[in-house]
Design a protein around this motif. Structure first.
Motif, PDB file in Angstrom:
ATOM      1  N   ASP A   1      38.942  30.046  48.486  1.00 16.22           N
ATOM      2  CA  ASP A   1      39.175  31.465  48.215  1.00 16.22           C
ATOM      3  C   ASP A   1      38.394  31.911  46.971  1.00 16.22           C
ATOM      4  O   ASP A   1      37.464  31.242  46.530  1.00 16.22           O
TER       5      ASP A   1
ATOM      6  N   THR B   1      37.967  25.012  46.190  1.00 15.60           N
ATOM      7  CA  THR B   1      38.876  26.028  46.708  1.00 15.60           C
ATOM      8  C   THR B   1      38.122  26.991  47.625  1.00 15.60           C
ATOM      9  O   THR B   1      37.011  27.435  47.301  1.00 15.60           O
TER      10      THR B   1
ATOM     11  N   CYS C   1      43.241  27.381  45.833  1.00 14.79           N
ATOM     12  CA  CYS C   1      43.956  28.431  46.571  1.00 14.79           C
ATOM     13  C   CYS C   1      44.996  29.154  45.719  1.00 14.79           C
ATOM     14  O   CYS C   1      46.168  29.264  46.096  1.00 14.79           O
TER      15      CYS C   1
END
Length: 312
Positions: free
Chosen positions: A42, A40, A11
């Motif tokens: 994102d 992650t 992130c």
């Protein structure tokens, strides 16, 4: 002297480009890079790959590994150090930045002093600006160890330092799956006992303070439990190595008991997790006071704790 830079990724879509650019543009050439994607959610890895395209000369020295599913920072750091095959390594958090000559400065100092760890200066980084350089401790080895064990005196940072790979054989399980908060205390408190250290006052790290999603910005009940586990590991290490507890370590452990009152976590939880038995008289007194249910007594305990920590 070859160096591996170890970078946990989770992130940091907003920050990782600036971080990666600072890593790939280092003046020192003999660097390996290992990024660990902790699943992650994102675009952090996509952004990283976009930056990599601009540094073709570094491409063959970059590896991206992945945890699946997400395992947390303790397991991620553990996996990262298992990937080290160079002479030295260093940690860089993926929202932070290195000055262009950071690795070169640290390597030159290590060649000169031949210590296990070289500690560098650092600066706080916020809104694109760096503050004044914060110099590392210049204390003797014994005094430095006491300050690390006491906590809240020297920042137990993993970053801003160069480590010889040989330190990984001096501390078993330097990072532990599930200890995702205070993993730095868990590692540095043990390393300080068995390693040699030198330092440079030059800034080799810019530590970002405006990432509101970082671990240090979010201390939850889960994090407090992780802190208790970390202290249990440190206690066990010193019991096995020395057979007794330095007073400075007892002060550090008692800080965990202070957190119970502040976090409204039952003090029995700390007892069960840490399994701490105080040894010094002043530690036994504080331990007893921190078990009180009286707010007035707990305030007294906190006051005495700070006095004892200062005098140690």
């Amino acid at each position: 002297m070859t160096v591996t830079i170890l970078v946990p990724v989770f992130c940091v879509e907003k920050y990782i480009a600036e971080c990666a650019e600072s890593l790939f543009s280092q003046t020192y050439s003999d660097i390996e890079y290992v990024f660990c994607d902790d699943s992650t959610p994102d675009r952090s890895i996509e952004v990283l790959c976009e930056v990599m395209k601009r540094y073709a000369e570094r491409k063959e020295h970059i590896r991206i590994i992945r945890n699946e599913p997400n395992r947390g920072i303790g397991a991620t750091r553990s996996r990262l150090v298992s990937e080290v095959s160079t002479d030295c390594f260093m940690f860089v958090d993926s929202d932070d930045i290195l000055p262009r000559n950071a690795v070169e400065i640290l390597v030159n100092r290590m060649k000169l002093k031949d210590t296990d760890i070289v500690d560098g200066g650092y600066a706080l980084f916020e809104n694109g600006k760096c503050g004044a350089t914060i110099k590392p401790s210049h204390d003797s080895p014994s005094r430095y160890l006491d300050k690390i064990l006491c906590q809240n005196i020297i920042l137990p940072r993993l970053w801003g330092r160069l480590y010889k790979a040989s330190v990984l054989s001096k501390v078993k399980d330097i990072f532990i799956d599930g200890i995702d908060f205070a993993e730095d205390i868990c590692a540095t408190s043990r390393l300080a006992c068995v390693t040699t250290r030198s330092w440079t006052d030059e800034a080799v790290y810019y530590y970002r303070t405006d990432n509101t999603s970082s671990y240090t910005q979010n201390i939850s009940e889960k994090n407090i439990y992780s802190y208790f586990r970390a202290m249990s590991v440190v206690l066990s290490f010193y019991h096995q190595r020395k057979g007794h507890l330095p007073m400075s370590l007892e002060i550090g452990v008692l800080n965990a008991y202070r957190q119970c009152g502040r976090s409204r976590i039952p003090v029995t939880t700390a007892d069960e997790t840490i399994a701490y038995v105080p040894e010094h008289f002043s530690a036994r007194l504080l331990y007893w006071l921190f078990h009180s249910k009286s707010g007035l007594v707990l305030k007294l305990a906190d006051y005495l704790y700070r006095l004892i920590r200062i005098s140690n």
